[in-house]
Write a protein that holds these residues in place. Structure first.
Motif, PDB file in Angstrom:
ATOM      1  N   UNK A 142      47.596  59.069  31.691  1.00  0.00           N
ATOM      2  CA  UNK A 142      46.220  58.591  31.540  1.00  0.00           C
ATOM      3  C   UNK A 142      46.051  57.175  32.088  1.00  0.00           C
ATOM      4  N   UNK A 143      47.050  56.298  31.873  1.00  0.00           N
ATOM      5  CA  UNK A 143      46.939  54.928  32.375  1.00  0.00           C
ATOM      6  C   UNK A 143      46.763  54.903  33.883  1.00  0.00           C
ATOM      7  N   UNK A 144      47.432  55.815  34.578  1.00  0.00           N
ATOM      8  CA  UNK A 144      47.297  55.894  36.029  1.00  0.00           C
ATOM      9  C   UNK A 144      45.850  56.126  36.445  1.00  0.00           C
ATOM     10  N   UNK A 145      45.077  56.782  35.583  1.00  0.00           N
ATOM     11  CA  UNK A 145      43.700  57.136  35.930  1.00  0.00           C
ATOM     12  C   UNK A 145      42.652  56.276  35.221  1.00  0.00           C
ATOM     13  N   UNK A 146      43.084  55.202  34.546  1.00  0.00           N
ATOM     14  CA  UNK A 146      42.109  54.321  33.903  1.00  0.00           C
ATOM     15  C   UNK A 146      41.178  53.603  34.875  1.00  0.00           C
ATOM     16  N   UNK A 147      41.512  53.476  36.191  1.00  0.00           N
ATOM     17  CA  UNK A 147      40.497  52.907  37.090  1.00  0.00           C
ATOM     18  C   UNK A 147      39.170  53.663  37.042  1.00  0.00           C
ATOM     19  N   UNK A 148      39.193  54.936  36.659  1.00  0.00           N
ATOM     20  CA  UNK A 148      37.954  55.691  36.492  1.00  0.00           C
ATOM     21  C   UNK A 148      37.136  55.181  35.307  1.00  0.00           C
ATOM     22  N   UNK A 149      37.789  54.516  34.365  1.00  0.00           N
ATOM     23  CA  UNK A 149      37.162  54.179  33.089  1.00  0.00           C
ATOM     24  C   UNK A 149      36.839  52.697  32.923  1.00  0.00           C
ATOM     25  N   UNK A 184      36.225  43.942  42.102  1.00  0.00           N
ATOM     26  CA  UNK A 184      37.374  44.620  42.702  1.00  0.00           C
ATOM     27  C   UNK A 184      37.804  45.846  41.900  1.00  0.00           C
ATOM     28  N   UNK A 185      37.329  45.973  40.659  1.00  0.00           N
ATOM     29  CA  UNK A 185      37.637  47.150  39.858  1.00  0.00           C
ATOM     30  C   UNK A 185      36.759  48.340  40.227  1.00  0.00           C
ATOM     31  N   UNK A 186      35.726  48.123  41.017  1.00  0.00           N
ATOM     32  CA  UNK A 186      34.808  49.225  41.340  1.00  0.00           C
ATOM     33  C   UNK A 186      35.553  50.329  42.080  1.00  0.00           C
ATOM     34  N   UNK A 187      35.262  51.555  41.683  1.00  0.00           N
ATOM     35  CA  UNK A 187      35.881  52.721  42.307  1.00  0.00           C
ATOM     36  C   UNK A 187      34.769  53.706  42.599  1.00  0.00           C
ATOM     37  N   UNK A 188      34.424  53.849  43.849  1.00  0.00           N
ATOM     38  CA  UNK A 188      33.250  54.626  44.223  1.00  0.00           C
ATOM     39  C   UNK A 188      33.556  55.525  45.418  1.00  0.00           C
ATOM     40  N   UNK A 189      32.652  56.466  45.661  1.00  0.00           N
ATOM     41  CA  UNK A 189      32.699  57.290  46.866  1.00  0.00           C
ATOM     42  C   UNK A 189      33.971  58.094  46.992  1.00  0.00           C
ATOM     43  N   UNK A 190      34.514  58.121  48.203  1.00  0.00           N
ATOM     44  CA  UNK A 190      35.686  58.941  48.501  1.00  0.00           C
ATOM     45  C   UNK A 190      36.897  58.503  47.671  1.00  0.00           C
ATOM     46  N   UNK A 191      37.037  57.186  47.470  1.00  0.00           N
ATOM     47  CA  UNK A 191      38.179  56.687  46.695  1.00  0.00           C
ATOM     48  C   UNK A 191      38.122  57.191  45.263  1.00  0.00           C
ATOM     49  N   UNK A 192      36.926  57.187  44.675  1.00  0.00           N
ATOM     50  CA  UNK A 192      36.784  57.681  43.306  1.00  0.00           C
ATOM     51  C   UNK A 192      37.052  59.188  43.258  1.00  0.00           C
ATOM     52  N   UNK A 193      36.562  59.894  44.251  1.00  0.00           N
ATOM     53  CA  UNK A 193      36.798  61.329  44.289  1.00  0.00           C
ATOM     54  C   UNK A 193      38.278  61.664  44.326  1.00  0.00           C
ATOM     55  N   UNK A 224      40.679  40.539  35.099  1.00  0.00           N
ATOM     56  CA  UNK A 224      40.879  40.209  36.510  1.00  0.00           C
ATOM     57  C   UNK A 224      42.197  39.466  36.705  1.00  0.00           C
ATOM     58  N   UNK A 225      42.477  38.530  35.803  1.00  0.00           N
ATOM     59  CA  UNK A 225      43.724  37.754  35.898  1.00  0.00           C
ATOM     60  C   UNK A 225      44.942  38.664  35.753  1.00  0.00           C
ATOM     61  N   UNK A 226      44.905  39.535  34.747  1.00  0.00           N
ATOM     62  CA  UNK A 226      46.049  40.417  34.510  1.00  0.00           C
ATOM     63  C   UNK A 226      46.301  41.344  35.694  1.00  0.00           C
ATOM     64  N   UNK A 227      45.225  41.795  36.321  1.00  0.00           N
ATOM     65  CA  UNK A 227      45.362  42.737  37.433  1.00  0.00           C
ATOM     66  C   UNK A 227      45.671  42.050  38.756  1.00  0.00           C
TER      67      UNK A 227
END
Length: 282
Positions: free
Chosen positions: A158-165, A194-203, A184-187
């Motif tokens: 699940x952690x691998x896919x938290x960018x969706x959340x 930079x956390x945005x995940x949209x379009x083809x990348x989100x798919x 932001x600092x931790x990442x």
């Protein structure tokens, strides 16, 4: 309103420390590890009260409670997070969700629904398709190595896919900017955008998420029709998955949560719904 007072509200009983998100906190609590512990507490039918901690205050509250961080980042620095459980009846403080479940099982073995760790085969492993430096807890297995391995594998999946959340996290408006800066600092990113995940990348990430759920879902239904891993009786393994589902339902867009609910024969929708009986926020 969230409170960061580390003093237990019920000195003779159990106080449970969870992350205070957007008010009303009872509706926005979504961190998976506190949810694992809450589901276990409610399964054990133990009376407790919740102290809500603002995200920027977690480190100070853990220190005040004498609960050192149990997780570290890749660079070795501490990652102070919640839950923490303080049991006034035994003068015990426990600061990790897996350790909390072990403590509840050993201290209150016959309470409520009984055994949190019944013997079962939990042969699930997950290899992330891309690097994701999640600060995972490395705890002693406490005599339940199957459950510990399952916890680590499910957390990684699940952690691998938290960018969706991430964009859906229900931050408390009073501390939102401070909390975003810390994320932001931790990442190691430049900005929150930079956390945005949209379009083809989100798919791509969403397709990987659905595939991962398929592998995990294969464990369900091996003992009767479910909805739990062992059929009609839940165990802590169900709470491990259920804690992550509680994050997903709050943070994913509605159409993506519907995918989680209905994919692979509706396995995860049935599990989420069946765990409602243990999901009261006290």
């Amino acid at each position: 309103m969230a409170s960061s007072d580390p003093t237990p509200q019920t000195p003779a009983g159990i106080t449970f420390y969870d992350i205070g998100h957007r008010p009303p906190v009872e509706a926005s609590c979504s961190a998976p590890n506190p949810w694992k512990a809450r589901l276990a507490l409610n399964f054990k039918a133990l009376p407790y009260t919740t102290t809500w901690v603002r995200m920027p205050d977690i480190g100070a509250v853990r220190k005040a409670l004498g609960a050192p961080a149990t997780r570290q980042f890749a660079d070795g620095s501490d990652f102070p997070t919640l839950p923490v459980l303080v049991d006034g009846a035994t003068s015990t403080t426990v600061g990790d969700s897996f350790d909390i479940a072990l403590y509840l099982q050993r201290t209150y073995p016959t309470s409520g629904g009984g055994d949190l760790f019944p013997p079962q085969t939990l042969d699930y492993s997950y290899t992330p398709p891309w690097a994701f430096p999640a600060p995972l807890s490395e705890r002693a297995d406490g005599g339940f190595p199957e459950y510990l391995r399952f916890n680590i594998s499910v957390d990684a999946a699940f952690s691998t896919h938290t960018p969706l959340m991430v964009q859906g996290l229900p931050f408390d408006p009073a501390t939102e900017e401070e909390t975003r800066r810390e994320f932001v600092r931790r990442a190691g990113l430049a900005s929150w955008d930079d956390f945005r995940l949209e379009g083809e990348a989100r798919g791509k990430v969403l397709a990987s998420f659905e595939e991962m759920l398929g592998g995990l879902g294969g464990l369900f239904g091996r003992v009767g029709p479910g909805p739990f891993l062992m059929g009609e009786k839940p165990s802590y393994a169900d709470f491990i998955v259920g804690g992550w589902l509680r994050m997903a339902v709050v943070t994913l867009p509605a159409e993506e949560w519907e995918m989680v609910r209905t994919c692979h024969g509706g396995t995860f929708g049935r599990l989420h719904d069946a765990l409602e009986v243990y999901a009261e926020v006290k």
